[in-house]
Design a protein around this motif. Structure first.
Motif, PDB file in Angstrom:
ATOM      1  N   ASN A 142      -8.852 -10.650   1.204  1.00  0.00           N
ATOM      2  CA  ASN A 142      -9.671 -11.389   2.167  1.00  0.00           C
ATOM      3  C   ASN A 142      -8.870 -12.301   3.087  1.00  0.00           C
ATOM      4  OD1 ASN A 142     -12.338 -10.414   1.486  1.00  0.00           O
ATOM      5  ND2 ASN A 142     -11.982 -11.378  -0.498  1.00  0.00           N
ATOM      6  N   ARG A 143      -7.578 -12.451   2.842  1.00  0.00           N
ATOM      7  CA  ARG A 143      -6.767 -13.305   3.715  1.00  0.00           C
ATOM      8  C   ARG A 143      -6.514 -12.594   5.037  1.00  0.00           C
ATOM      9  NH1 ARG A 143      -1.819 -11.158   4.361  1.00  0.00           N
ATOM     10  NH2 ARG A 143      -0.868 -10.041   2.639  1.00  0.00           N
ATOM     11  N   PRO A 144      -6.233 -13.332   6.099  1.00  0.00           N
ATOM     12  CA  PRO A 144      -5.903 -12.682   7.377  1.00  0.00           C
ATOM     13  C   PRO A 144      -4.625 -11.844   7.263  1.00  0.00           C
ATOM     14  CG  PRO A 144      -6.417 -14.997   7.709  1.00  0.00           C
ATOM     15  CD  PRO A 144      -6.312 -14.789   6.215  1.00  0.00           C
ATOM     16  N   CYS A 145      -4.562 -10.774   8.027  1.00  0.00           N
ATOM     17  CA  CYS A 145      -3.385  -9.894   8.029  1.00  0.00           C
ATOM     18  C   CYS A 145      -2.125 -10.624   8.480  1.00  0.00           C
ATOM     19  CB  CYS A 145      -3.611  -8.711   8.964  1.00  0.00           C
ATOM     20  SG  CYS A 145      -4.795  -7.520   8.379  1.00  0.00           S
ATOM     21  N   GLY A 146      -2.265 -11.545   9.412  1.00  0.00           N
ATOM     22  CA  GLY A 146      -1.122 -12.294   9.896  1.00  0.00           C
ATOM     23  C   GLY A 146      -0.525 -11.723  11.162  1.00  0.00           C
ATOM     24  N   PRO A 147       0.455 -12.425  11.728  1.00  0.00           N
ATOM     25  CA  PRO A 147       0.985 -12.108  13.056  1.00  0.00           C
ATOM     26  C   PRO A 147       1.638 -10.726  13.177  1.00  0.00           C
ATOM     27  CG  PRO A 147       2.273 -13.847  12.006  1.00  0.00           C
ATOM     28  CD  PRO A 147       1.069 -13.615  11.144  1.00  0.00           C
ATOM     29  N   ALA A 148       2.092 -10.140  12.087  1.00  0.00           N
ATOM     30  CA  ALA A 148       2.711  -8.811  12.169  1.00  0.00           C
ATOM     31  C   ALA A 148       1.730  -7.760  12.683  1.00  0.00           C
ATOM     32  CB  ALA A 148       3.239  -8.384  10.802  1.00  0.00           C
ATOM     33  N   GLU A 149       0.440  -8.036  12.574  1.00  0.00           N
ATOM     34  CA  GLU A 149      -0.573  -7.071  13.015  1.00  0.00           C
ATOM     35  C   GLU A 149      -1.098  -7.373  14.415  1.00  0.00           C
ATOM     36  OE1 GLU A 149      -0.924  -4.280  11.479  1.00  0.00           O
ATOM     37  OE2 GLU A 149       0.401  -4.966   9.877  1.00  0.00           O
ATOM     38  N   GLY A 150      -0.376  -8.216  15.160  1.00  0.00           N
ATOM     39  CA  GLY A 150      -0.689  -8.455  16.570  1.00  0.00           C
ATOM     40  C   GLY A 150      -2.125  -8.885  16.791  1.00  0.00           C
ATOM     41  N   PRO A 151      -2.862  -8.163  17.632  1.00  0.00           N
ATOM     42  CA  PRO A 151      -4.229  -8.589  17.959  1.00  0.00           C
ATOM     43  C   PRO A 151      -5.181  -8.531  16.766  1.00  0.00           C
ATOM     44  CG  PRO A 151      -3.783  -6.424  18.904  1.00  0.00           C
ATOM     45  CD  PRO A 151      -2.475  -6.939  18.345  1.00  0.00           C
ATOM     46  N   TYR A 152      -4.739  -7.947  15.676  1.00  0.00           N
ATOM     47  CA  TYR A 152      -5.576  -7.855  14.473  1.00  0.00           C
ATOM     48  C   TYR A 152      -5.170  -8.892  13.421  1.00  0.00           C
ATOM     49  CZ  TYR A 152      -6.395  -3.523  16.906  1.00  0.00           C
ATOM     50  OH  TYR A 152      -6.687  -2.610  17.886  1.00  0.00           O
ATOM     51  N   ALA A 153      -4.395  -9.880  13.824  1.00  0.00           N
ATOM     52  CA  ALA A 153      -3.858 -10.883  12.902  1.00  0.00           C
ATOM     53  C   ALA A 153      -4.933 -11.583  12.084  1.00  0.00           C
ATOM     54  CB  ALA A 153      -3.034 -11.918  13.672  1.00  0.00           C
ATOM     55  N   GLU A 154      -6.072 -11.820  12.673  1.00  0.00           N
ATOM     56  CA  GLU A 154      -7.127 -12.550  11.969  1.00  0.00           C
ATOM     57  C   GLU A 154      -8.039 -11.652  11.138  1.00  0.00           C
ATOM     58  OE1 GLU A 154      -7.193 -15.853  11.646  1.00  0.00           O
ATOM     59  OE2 GLU A 154      -5.303 -15.733  12.765  1.00  0.00           O
ATOM     60  N   TYR A 155      -7.868 -10.343  11.240  1.00  0.00           N
ATOM     61  CA  TYR A 155      -8.682  -9.428  10.431  1.00  0.00           C
ATOM     62  C   TYR A 155      -8.306  -9.615   8.964  1.00  0.00           C
ATOM     63  CZ  TYR A 155     -10.420  -6.615  14.357  1.00  0.00           C
ATOM     64  OH  TYR A 155     -11.056  -6.160  15.487  1.00  0.00           O
ATOM     65  N   PRO A 156      -9.243  -9.412   8.044  1.00  0.00           N
ATOM     66  CA  PRO A 156      -8.886  -9.508   6.626  1.00  0.00           C
ATOM     67  C   PRO A 156      -7.974  -8.351   6.232  1.00  0.00           C
ATOM     68  CG  PRO A 156     -11.146  -8.732   6.866  1.00  0.00           C
ATOM     69  CD  PRO A 156     -10.660  -9.102   8.247  1.00  0.00           C
ATOM     70  N   PHE A 157      -7.131  -8.583   5.241  1.00  0.00           N
ATOM     71  CA  PHE A 157      -6.153  -7.584   4.818  1.00  0.00           C
ATOM     72  C   PHE A 157      -6.831  -6.287   4.373  1.00  0.00           C
ATOM     73  CE2 PHE A 157      -2.614  -5.730   2.480  1.00  0.00           C
ATOM     74  CZ  PHE A 157      -1.578  -5.990   3.349  1.00  0.00           C
ATOM     75  N   ILE A 158      -8.033  -6.387   3.849  1.00  0.00           N
ATOM     76  CA  ILE A 158      -8.761  -5.184   3.455  1.00  0.00           C
ATOM     77  C   ILE A 158      -8.939  -4.238   4.648  1.00  0.00           C
ATOM     78  CG2 ILE A 158     -11.075  -6.159   3.782  1.00  0.00           C
ATOM     79  CD1 ILE A 158     -11.985  -4.561   1.325  1.00  0.00           C
ATOM     80  N   ALA A 159      -9.096  -4.782   5.843  1.00  0.00           N
ATOM     81  CA  ALA A 159      -9.235  -3.948   7.046  1.00  0.00           C
ATOM     82  C   ALA A 159      -7.941  -3.167   7.299  1.00  0.00           C
ATOM     83  CB  ALA A 159      -9.599  -4.800   8.256  1.00  0.00           C
ATOM     84  N   LEU A 160      -6.792  -3.791   7.046  1.00  0.00           N
ATOM     85  CA  LEU A 160      -5.516  -3.084   7.213  1.00  0.00           C
ATOM     86  C   LEU A 160      -5.384  -1.970   6.181  1.00  0.00           C
ATOM     87  CD1 LEU A 160      -2.751  -2.735   8.561  1.00  0.00           C
ATOM     88  CD2 LEU A 160      -1.865  -4.430   6.942  1.00  0.00           C
TER      89      LEU A 160
END
Length: 192
Positions: A142-160
């Motif tokens: 549930n944490r954000p993906c972070g800056p490595a995922e660019g525009p998706y940084a705020e998406y939850p890690f489950i989305a990645l």
């Protein structure tokens, strides 16, 4: 706490912790039973085969065709190119960013110049990714993906995780289809 509350709390904990297994198994079952077996026996000829003119590929010197943004229409890509994309862009870069893997990027990657090396790189990158996913807990999902995922940084890690599952299944199916085309191409039938 009542017995019913304890049971509900236990069931909720089991259901959420099982989510990691379900996410990992969605890809791992496909990888183990369908996708990876389809790559067995990949030859160098198949790896570099260009079914149409002007394909993007990995070259025998280790160079790769690449433009960003890609031209319109995007060139057709060989199995070599598609495997390189999966190895580097889908898995290795994410392993580095999220699971402590070695640095990886499209500019400096040692692209495989034969099928066996590509499959070894793929197996290694996949093993690191799936181990990393299996080690996650519910909070990490549930944490954000972070800056490595660019525009998706705020998406939850489950989305990645779900995105990588889709990418692996999608590109794996493309590679399997190109292998089928290679096997059934008129020039390959004449060689038999």
């Amino acid at each position: 706490m009542s017995s019913k509350t304890n049971q509900q709390a236990g069931a909720a904990a089991a259901a959420t912790s099982d989510l990691v297994s379900q996410l990992a198994d969605q890809l791992d079952v496909h990888w183990t039973t369908q996708l990876r077996p389809r790559f067995e026996g990949l030859t160098d000829d198949e790896y570099f085969w260009c079914p149409v003119p002007n394909c993007w590929t990995v070259h025998p010197d280790g160079g790769i065709d690449f433009e960003y943004p890609p031209p319109e229409p995007a060139p057709f890509t060989t199995i070599a190119w598609r495997l390189a994309h999966v190895i580097v862009g889908v898995l290795a870069m994410r392993n580095h960013s999220h699971f402590g893997g070695p640095p990886a990027d499209y500019q400096s990657w040692p692209y495989a110049t034969d099928a066996a090396t590509a499959l070894h790189q793929l197996d290694d990158a996949y093993a690191k990714w799936i181990a990393g996913v299996r080690a996650l807990d519910d909070d990490e999902l549930n944490r954000p993906c972070g800056p490595a995922e660019g525009p998706y940084a705020e998406y939850p890690f489950i989305a990645l995780v779900l995105h990588i599952n889709r990418e692996m299944i999608h590109h794996g199916a493309e590679i399997a289809c190109i292998r089928d085309l290679y096997t059934h191409s008129p020039e390959k039938k004449k060689e038999k």
